[in-house]
Design an enzyme around this catalytic site. Structure first.
Site, PDB file in Angstrom:
ATOM      1  CB  THR A 142      -6.437   2.897  -5.453  1.00 42.18           C
ATOM      2  OG1 THR A 142      -5.737   1.772  -4.943  1.00 42.18           O
ATOM      3  CG2 THR A 142      -7.818   3.294  -4.881  1.00 42.18           C
ATOM      4  CE  LYS A 185      -6.849  -2.638  -4.656  1.00 46.54           C
ATOM      5  NZ  LYS A 185      -7.865  -1.604  -3.916  1.00 46.54           N
ATOM      6  CG  HIS A 189     -11.356   0.846  -1.501  1.00 45.85           C
ATOM      7  ND1 HIS A 189     -10.283   1.765  -1.984  1.00 45.85           N
ATOM      8  CD2 HIS A 189     -10.514   0.800  -0.328  1.00 45.85           C
ATOM      9  CE1 HIS A 189      -9.443   2.370  -1.541  1.00 45.85           C
ATOM     10  NE2 HIS A 189      -9.449   1.698  -0.304  1.00 45.85           N
ATOM     11  CE1 TYR A 247      -6.271   5.251  -2.460  1.00 47.77           C
ATOM     12  CE2 TYR A 247      -4.463   4.659  -0.566  1.00 47.77           C
ATOM     13  CZ  TYR A 247      -5.977   4.366  -1.281  1.00 47.77           C
ATOM     14  OH  TYR A 247      -6.851   3.781  -0.829  1.00 47.77           O
ATOM     15  CB  SER A 283      -0.826   0.170   1.204  1.00 51.43           C
ATOM     16  OG  SER A 283      -1.462   1.276   1.332  1.00 51.43           O
TER      17      SER A 283
END
Length: 369
Positions: free
Chosen positions: A156, A231, A255, A130, A107
């Site tokens: 994402t 994603k 998510h 992100y 992440s």
């Protein structure tokens, strides 16, 4: 503690061990948590059509993802703040994934940096991204992931704003003071301030770019040669746009039901996406996978592989690296057994004819050949 016989049993152990704020952060979904429940329940409505009297003495679960050979189509999804679950955090997850011969996705909001995770040893790793308002930060992060040997970017795309996670609001969720967002240390973006609601929601509102659009997917391709997985795609329209915009693959994801409530379960959205992709790129799935039977169902409906999220943090909380290893092994064993009992000896043998969905029962889908 009795013997653990399935993945779900780790959740209760994690609940006992973790502080309420931490457990709730991992476990909760958005708003009414309808999609959270549905991510699981939708799997239970898909039934098998097993084939019998097939030699299943040798079963091969190996596959390739973006050209990388892995031992099974079961991979690790990105989950933030893993050191809240266990002091070893992402280090333990990375080692467990590597030992299992599969892929870990780190992440952006990890509590260990890309360099630290790379230092755990060899392994195929993807980096979840992100997009921050400050694109220099994004560029720097992508470069660091490349240098640390990460093999793909999982972008994402379902989080222009953070979903309303009411447990986090009640708990005034904030990253514990002894932890930082390691990838952003030194950029003044590594700390999360206490807020009047959810500290994470405030952080996202301040830092994450709400203007993110398909042009940014193009932009990412100009700053990195790494393949980009999009994603958070759950519709055929966005699948076609992903193909047009040069995505290397799609992860059908809601998510973990933490963003928009009342979207379909990912397993329910999968077939729409697979059909729209027309074989032009691989389609993966995350959300609600807790059994080897779930893995089989996803592959039968066209997924090239699946990612697990919560089972990783719950097993990490319960037993550290050994817990994560055990989750991967249990899912592998269950998936192998499901293949054998369905009459499949390789992933190529798993077909749409091996499952019956709700739509099939209603006669919505075209009849079988």
């Amino acid at each position: 503690m009795g013997e653990i016989t399935n993945v779900t049993e780790y959740q209760a152990i994690a609940k006992q061990k973790l502080p309420k704020m931490v457990y709730d952060y991992y476990a909760s979904g958005a708003e009414d948590e309808w999609t959270l429940q549905e991510n699981r329940e939708a799997f239970s409505r898909i039934l098998f059509r097993p084939r019998i009297l097939i030699d299943v003495s040798k079963i091969d679960m190996a596959t390739t993802v973006l050209g990388f050979k892995i031992s099974m189509p079961i991979m690790i999804a990105p989950s933030a703040f893993q050191k809240m679950a266990h002091p070893d955090g992402e280090y333990a997850t990375a080692r467990a994934a590597s030992a299992a011969g599969t892929i870990m996705t780190l992440s952006s909001w990890a509590t260990s940096s890309v360099e630290e995770v790379a230092s755990t040893g060899p392994g195929i790793r993807f980096f979840q991204l992100y997009v921050y308002k400050d694109r220099k930060v994004v560029e720097q992060l992508v470069r660091r992931a490349e240098r640390a040997g990460f093999k793909a970017i999982a972008l994402t795309v379902d989080t222009p704003r953070l979903g309303r996670r009411e447990a986090d609001i009640k708990n005034r969720f904030v990253l514990p003071p002894f932890l930082t967002l390691k990838n952003f240390e030194g950029l003044e973006l590594g700390k999360m301030e206490q807020a009047s609601d959810s500290g994470l929601a405030s952080y996202v509102a301040g830092q994450i770019d709400r203007t993110l659009s398909w042009k940014d997917v193009k932009w990412l391709q100009t700053i990195t040669t790494l393949p980009i997985l999009v994603k958070g795609v759950i519709t055929e329209e966005d699948t076609r746009l992903a193909v047009e915009n040069g995505a290397a693959g799609i992860i059908v994801s809601n998510h973990g039901a933490r963003q928009l409530d009342y979207v379909p379960a990912t397993i329910s959205a999968l077939e729409e996406v697979v059909k729209a992709a027309r074989g032009q790129l691989p389609v993966f799935l995350d959300g609600g996978v807790r059994r080897g039977t779930d893995v089989f169902k996803a592959l039968a409906l066209g997924a090239a592989g699946i990612f697990i999220g919560r089972p990783v943090v719950f097993s990490l909380a319960a037993a550290g690296e050994a817990g994560v290893r055990n989750v991967l092994q249990m899912l592998r064993d269950e998936f192998e057994l499901t293949m054998a009992l369905s009459g499949c000896t390789s992933l190529a043998d798993i077909t749409r004819n091996h499952v019956i969905t709700e739509a099939d029962k209603l006669g919505v889908m075209p009849s079988r050949l």
